[in-house]
Design a protein around this motif. Structure first.
Motif, mmCIF file in Angstrom:
data_model
loop_
_atom_site.group_PDB
_atom_site.id
_atom_site.type_symbol
_atom_site.label_atom_id
_atom_site.label_comp_id
_atom_site.label_asym_id
_atom_site.label_seq_id
_atom_site.Cartn_x
_atom_site.Cartn_y
_atom_site.Cartn_z
ATOM 1 N N LEU A 1 -1.779 -56.161 40.227
ATOM 2 C CA LEU A 1 -2.055 -55.848 41.632
ATOM 3 C C LEU A 1 -1.337 -54.585 42.081
ATOM 4 O O LEU A 1 -1.894 -53.772 42.832
ATOM 5 C CB LEU A 1 -1.633 -57.028 42.513
ATOM 6 C CG LEU A 1 -2.480 -58.300 42.402
ATOM 7 C CD1 LEU A 1 -1.858 -59.410 43.236
ATOM 8 C CD2 LEU A 1 -3.912 -58.034 42.841
ATOM 9 N N ALA A 2 -0.105 -54.393 41.626
ATOM 10 C CA ALA A 2 0.637 -53.191 41.996
ATOM 11 C C ALA A 2 -0.036 -51.939 41.451
ATOM 12 O O ALA A 2 -0.104 -50.906 42.136
ATOM 13 C CB ALA A 2 2.070 -53.295 41.473
ATOM 14 N N LEU A 3 -0.556 -52.013 40.235
ATOM 15 C CA LEU A 3 -1.255 -50.864 39.655
ATOM 16 C C LEU A 3 -2.546 -50.579 40.402
ATOM 17 O O LEU A 3 -2.922 -49.411 40.586
ATOM 18 C CB LEU A 3 -1.541 -51.120 38.176
ATOM 19 C CG LEU A 3 -0.322 -51.113 37.241
ATOM 20 C CD1 LEU A 3 -0.713 -51.597 35.855
ATOM 21 C CD2 LEU A 3 0.299 -49.724 37.161
ATOM 22 N N LEU A 4 -3.243 -51.629 40.848
ATOM 23 C CA LEU A 4 -4.493 -51.429 41.571
ATOM 24 C C LEU A 4 -4.281 -50.825 42.952
ATOM 25 O O LEU A 4 -5.107 -50.037 43.436
ATOM 26 C CB LEU A 4 -5.235 -52.764 41.708
ATOM 27 C CG LEU A 4 -5.838 -53.348 40.428
ATOM 28 C CD1 LEU A 4 -6.424 -54.720 40.698
ATOM 29 C CD2 LEU A 4 -6.908 -52.413 39.868
ATOM 30 N N LEU A 5 -3.180 -51.210 43.602
ATOM 31 C CA LEU A 5 -2.929 -50.750 44.975
ATOM 32 C C LEU A 5 -1.849 -49.678 45.033
ATOM 33 O O LEU A 5 -1.280 -49.428 46.097
ATOM 34 C CB LEU A 5 -2.522 -51.939 45.844
ATOM 35 C CG LEU A 5 -3.585 -53.026 45.998
ATOM 36 C CD1 LEU A 5 -3.056 -54.191 46.804
ATOM 37 C CD2 LEU A 5 -4.843 -52.455 46.650
ATOM 38 N N GLU A 6 -1.575 -49.063 43.885
ATOM 39 C CA GLU A 6 -0.520 -48.030 43.846
ATOM 40 C C GLU A 6 -0.909 -46.813 44.671
ATOM 41 O O GLU A 6 -0.122 -46.294 45.471
ATOM 42 C CB GLU A 6 -0.276 -47.624 42.397
ATOM 43 C CG GLU A 6 0.648 -46.425 42.238
ATOM 44 C CD GLU A 6 0.639 -45.903 40.817
ATOM 45 O OE1 GLU A 6 1.429 -44.978 40.556
ATOM 46 O OE2 GLU A 6 -0.141 -46.390 39.984
ATOM 47 N N LYS A 7 -2.128 -46.347 44.501
ATOM 48 C CA LYS A 7 -2.576 -45.144 45.198
ATOM 49 C C LYS A 7 -3.224 -45.527 46.520
ATOM 50 O O LYS A 7 -3.787 -46.618 46.652
ATOM 51 C CB LYS A 7 -3.564 -44.377 44.328
ATOM 52 C CG LYS A 7 -2.926 -43.795 43.067
ATOM 53 C CD LYS A 7 -3.932 -42.971 42.282
ATOM 54 C CE LYS A 7 -3.268 -42.376 41.040
ATOM 55 N NZ LYS A 7 -4.220 -41.566 40.246
ATOM 56 N N PRO A 8 -3.144 -44.630 47.501
ATOM 57 C CA PRO A 8 -3.744 -44.933 48.809
ATOM 58 C C PRO A 8 -5.267 -45.018 48.710
ATOM 59 O O PRO A 8 -5.940 -44.038 48.385
ATOM 60 C CB PRO A 8 -3.305 -43.738 49.679
ATOM 61 C CG PRO A 8 -2.981 -42.643 48.704
ATOM 62 C CD PRO A 8 -2.492 -43.305 47.468
ATOM 63 N N VAL A 9 -5.791 -46.217 48.918
ATOM 64 C CA VAL A 9 -7.234 -46.431 48.944
ATOM 65 C C VAL A 9 -7.585 -47.119 50.260
ATOM 66 O O VAL A 9 -6.718 -47.646 50.954
ATOM 67 C CB VAL A 9 -7.691 -47.288 47.735
ATOM 68 C CG1 VAL A 9 -7.465 -46.555 46.429
ATOM 69 C CG2 VAL A 9 -6.980 -48.632 47.731
ATOM 70 N N LYS A 10 -8.844 -47.153 50.564
ATOM 71 C CA LYS A 10 -9.291 -47.734 51.820
ATOM 72 C C LYS A 10 -8.994 -49.230 51.834
ATOM 73 O O LYS A 10 -9.384 -49.961 50.932
ATOM 74 C CB LYS A 10 -10.788 -47.495 51.997
ATOM 75 C CG LYS A 10 -11.296 -47.914 53.368
ATOM 76 C CD LYS A 10 -12.759 -47.551 53.543
ATOM 77 C CE LYS A 10 -13.255 -47.949 54.932
ATOM 78 N NZ LYS A 10 -14.684 -47.595 55.128
ATOM 79 N N GLY A 11 -8.268 -49.684 52.855
ATOM 80 C CA GLY A 11 -7.929 -51.095 52.989
ATOM 81 C C GLY A 11 -6.714 -51.526 52.198
ATOM 82 O O GLY A 11 -6.403 -52.719 52.139
ATOM 83 N N ALA A 12 -5.991 -50.574 51.560
ATOM 84 C CA ALA A 12 -4.841 -50.937 50.737
ATOM 85 C C ALA A 12 -3.748 -51.598 51.568
ATOM 86 O O ALA A 12 -3.126 -52.578 51.135
ATOM 87 C CB ALA A 12 -4.285 -49.694 50.033
ATOM 88 N N SER A 13 -3.501 -51.089 52.778
ATOM 89 C CA SER A 13 -2.457 -51.666 53.619
ATOM 90 C C SER A 13 -2.789 -53.104 54.003
ATOM 91 O O SER A 13 -1.901 -53.970 54.033
ATOM 92 C CB SER A 13 -2.285 -50.821 54.887
ATOM 93 O OG SER A 13 -1.901 -49.499 54.556
#
Length: 302
Positions: free
Chosen positions: A89-101
């Motif tokens: 999950l950390a690798l998937l949400l590492e970069k800023p993507v839409k809805g990451a927050s």
């Protein structure tokens, strides 16, 4: 020069003193108590000295070693799944993507719930008669009959030894995976961008950059997260107590729960202290092994 080198250690003295008071004193008291027969309501002056009888009893007690085995089985699956899912999950949400927050907030929510509440939530969800999970399993099985052969029916989640172990593993993974997620995500965001850019320029794809660059650079962070989860696994009590109380039979009775039952149900405090000593020894040995594993890797990297 010697004075300057000693200054950092002087700043550590308050932390060391607190650690000794908060950890060393209880460990010492447990070790002393393990040599006696004493229970609640009994004056300390009336205690009976047993010597090493409690330790001899422990070595030949199948209940204790069964609890040790259950703890290791529970801990293996819990730590393995939490590390894999948390790092993924950390690798998937590492970069800023839409809805990451939004997803980061959702992932962290289980960590904010008290363990007793987590136990109650999963106990009601997995209830054999009125649980939500069994309701939807039965509904899916009735809608698609051939799926009933695949287990889409009401199951005794907390009444079957294997399913009960699966249930407490799932509840722990649900609650504590966010802990791994936050630590790994913070570590990924703190990696030096120059090294990552150089790897990208050299033609490394996402998998190569993750496996050969990011994860090796985060080795110490991953080992710290692993060690903290191992320690927490051996302290797991509330959720298991609420969900199964060690049952059915003794299939989910981990060592910390056996310690609790020995101390507060049987009121055999001397033997409970002996189990606590065993628990402390296991944690110390595992911690030393992890540190010894980390040092050769550091020497090789150097």
């Amino acid at each position: 020069m010697r004075t300057n080198r000693a200054v950092p250690y002087l700043f550590l003295l308050p932390a060391i003193a607190i650690l000794l008071l908060g950890l060393g004193v209880p460990l010492y008291n447990s070790l002393v108590l393990s040599f006696y027969d004493w229970s609640f309501g009994q004056a300390w002056a009336d205690k009976d000295y047993l010597g090493f009888q409690n330790f001899r009893r422990l070595l030949g007690d199948p209940t204790v070693w069964g609890a040790v085995r259950t703890t290791f089985v529970f801990g293996f699956w819990v730590v393995l799944l939490e590390m894999i899912i948390g790092v993924g999950l950390a690798l998937l949400l590492e970069k800023p993507v839409k809805g990451a927050s939004f997803f980061r907030t959702i992932f962290v929510l289980p960590l904010m719930i008290a363990p007793i509440v987590v136990g109650l939530i999963w106990r009601y969800l997995l209830d054999a008669r009125n649980g939500v999970i069994n309701y939807y399993l039965e509904a899916i099985g009735n809608a698609i009959p051939f799926l009933q052969n695949l287990g889409f029916e009401r199951l005794p989640w907390l009444g079957d030894p294997t399913l009960a172990m699966v249930s407490i593993v799932v509840s722990d993974v649900w609650q504590w995976t966010p802990f791994i997620f936050m630590i790994v995500l913070a570590g990924l965001q703190g990696l030096p961008s120059s090294i990552l850019e150089a790897s990208h320029i050299d033609g490394a794809n996402w998998f190569q950059m993750t496996w050969f660059v990011k994860l090796p650079m985060m080795r110490n962070i991953l080992l710290i997260a692993l060690l903290m989860r191992i320690i927490d696994v051996f302290r797991a009590l509330e959720v298991i107590y609420i969900m199964t109380n060690g049952g059915p039979g003794s299939s989910t009775r981990v060592l910390s729960l056996l310690l609790f039952q020995t101390a507060f149900t049987s009121q055999d405090l001397g033997y409970a202290a002996t189990i606590a000593v065993l628990l402390s020894v296991i944690l110390i040995v595992l911690s030393i092994l992890l540190m010894l594993y980390n040092n050769p890797l550091q020497d090789k990297a150097a």
